[in-house]
Scaffold this active site. Sequence first.
Site, PDB file in Angstrom:
ATOM      1  N   LYS A 181      40.929  23.527  37.600  1.00 58.50           N
ATOM      2  CA  LYS A 181      39.507  23.874  37.473  1.00 58.50           C
ATOM      3  C   LYS A 181      39.311  24.763  36.242  1.00 58.50           C
ATOM      4  O   LYS A 181      39.754  25.901  36.218  1.00 58.50           O
ATOM      5  CB  LYS A 181      38.991  24.629  38.705  1.00 58.50           C
ATOM      6  CG  LYS A 181      37.446  24.794  38.668  1.00 58.50           C
ATOM      7  CD  LYS A 181      36.944  25.889  39.555  1.00 58.50           C
ATOM      8  CE  LYS A 181      36.955  27.237  38.865  1.00 58.50           C
ATOM      9  NZ  LYS A 181      35.928  27.336  37.774  1.00 58.50           N
ATOM     10  N   GLU A 385      38.548  47.489  32.583  1.00 57.15           N
ATOM     11  CA  GLU A 385      38.676  46.419  31.593  1.00 57.15           C
ATOM     12  C   GLU A 385      37.283  45.990  31.151  1.00 57.15           C
ATOM     13  O   GLU A 385      36.505  45.460  31.945  1.00 57.15           O
ATOM     14  CB  GLU A 385      39.443  45.227  32.177  1.00 57.15           C
ATOM     15  CG  GLU A 385      39.689  44.126  31.172  1.00 57.15           C
ATOM     16  CD  GLU A 385      40.464  42.952  31.752  1.00 57.15           C
ATOM     17  OE1 GLU A 385      41.285  42.377  31.018  1.00 57.15           O
ATOM     18  OE2 GLU A 385      40.243  42.622  32.925  1.00 57.15           O
TER      19      GLU A 385
END
Length: 474
Positions: A181, A385
Amino acid sequence: MFEYAPAPESVRPQIKEHYGLFIDGEFTDAADGAVFKSVNPSTEEALFTVAEAGEADVQAAVAAARRAQESVWGPMSGAERGKYLFRIARLLQERAREFAVAESLDNGKPIKETRDFDVPTAAQHFFYHAGWADKLAYAGLGADPRPLGVIGQVIPWNFPLLMLSWKIAPALACGNTVVLKPAETTPLTALMFAELCQEAELPPGVVNILPGAGATGAALVDSAVDKVAFTGSTAVGRAIAKSIAGSKKKLTLELGGKAANIVFDDAPIDQAVEGIVNGIFFNQGHVCCAGSRLLVQESVADDVLERLKARVETLRVGDPLDKNTDIGAINSAEQLSRIQALAATGGDEGAEVWQPACELPERGFWFRPTVFTGVQQSMRIAKEEIFGPVLSVLTFRTPDEAIAKANNTPYGLSAGVWTEKGSKILWAAERLRAGVVWANTFNQFDAASPFGGLKESGYGREGGRQGLEAYLDV
């Protein structure tokens, strides 16, 4: 700064108006007819529509992969499997320019990065693993390593084709079949790769490509696959680990990072500045191992920052298809909003922000390269992050303090060390809690070198002999 005339890429790939799911060697629409648009992040224009896989499509793809693995790909000799991988690698090289332009259009990254790094490294992974296909018994993983079966793979949007190659090449070399995917914002090169598989006459069902969003990935993880390989955020990786806990499925996770790039006072400063720029502004900072925390020894901090700002002033932000562009578009409106929100907290918490004076295009998703100084370890920009072109600068006095600050993170994917002393490199590398440590360089990758993290950056390795183990029953 030199003035550069526009140097637009002249090649344009033949992008179809609509792409289907790639199942059992053929393109087909989703069972429920669902579709979505893929958008060019530099213009906000729709590139094409693509079928969105649902649970029924996932089941069909896994069934096709199972048939292919048990009847064709698994029983096939390693030498024959290697021939297919070599063929795919050569076709990727032949169509390299087309794939590079398509990646820049769909992702937003500069053409010089897709042309010089993404596509060549993707081909390298297929060449490298093609060579392993008939030598698995000599990989040091047991005398009779066997394939796992069907592999479910979910990849992110930051390196669409490269992450595909990291996942698919070793899986096929080891005798597995795959259902992959791609990220919902960057499915183009995965679908072009499916066409390439047809051109290579790969047996139907060996590779299946299912575009879709999070629900598609969740359905794939929950399906009857034998292993899940995921690259993406730590939060999603943690959810996947919980989902398959207690099952017999194998799992490898390559997750987020907050890498420290350490510059000691004896470092070659100009070389280090280039490494800092490459470490955080490569691919717009959309890199899990980006050197987003710069740790500079106090005695050289002012000099490093002065040279760093002068270098960042020369970076060109703009059209990804211009060969002069250094920083392209942010991949999506959603990611741009996240970068803006986290960057705003830096100023709110007391850090000093600096950005070069550069014009941004009126349309598309753009963010200036940003440097924060006066950063404290408690600030969000030093802990979370950001996944964008944002650098947080901290200082240290002693080597021990540098290591302590570098390791003060839940992540452990990568780190960089800049010094002219080999003994200091080895001393620091031994103490840094990171899966990869670069010395006097940054963001260097090779198919023969294993890559992966520690702590909340995941587990398992991709690439090299070590990366084969995750796709074998040993």
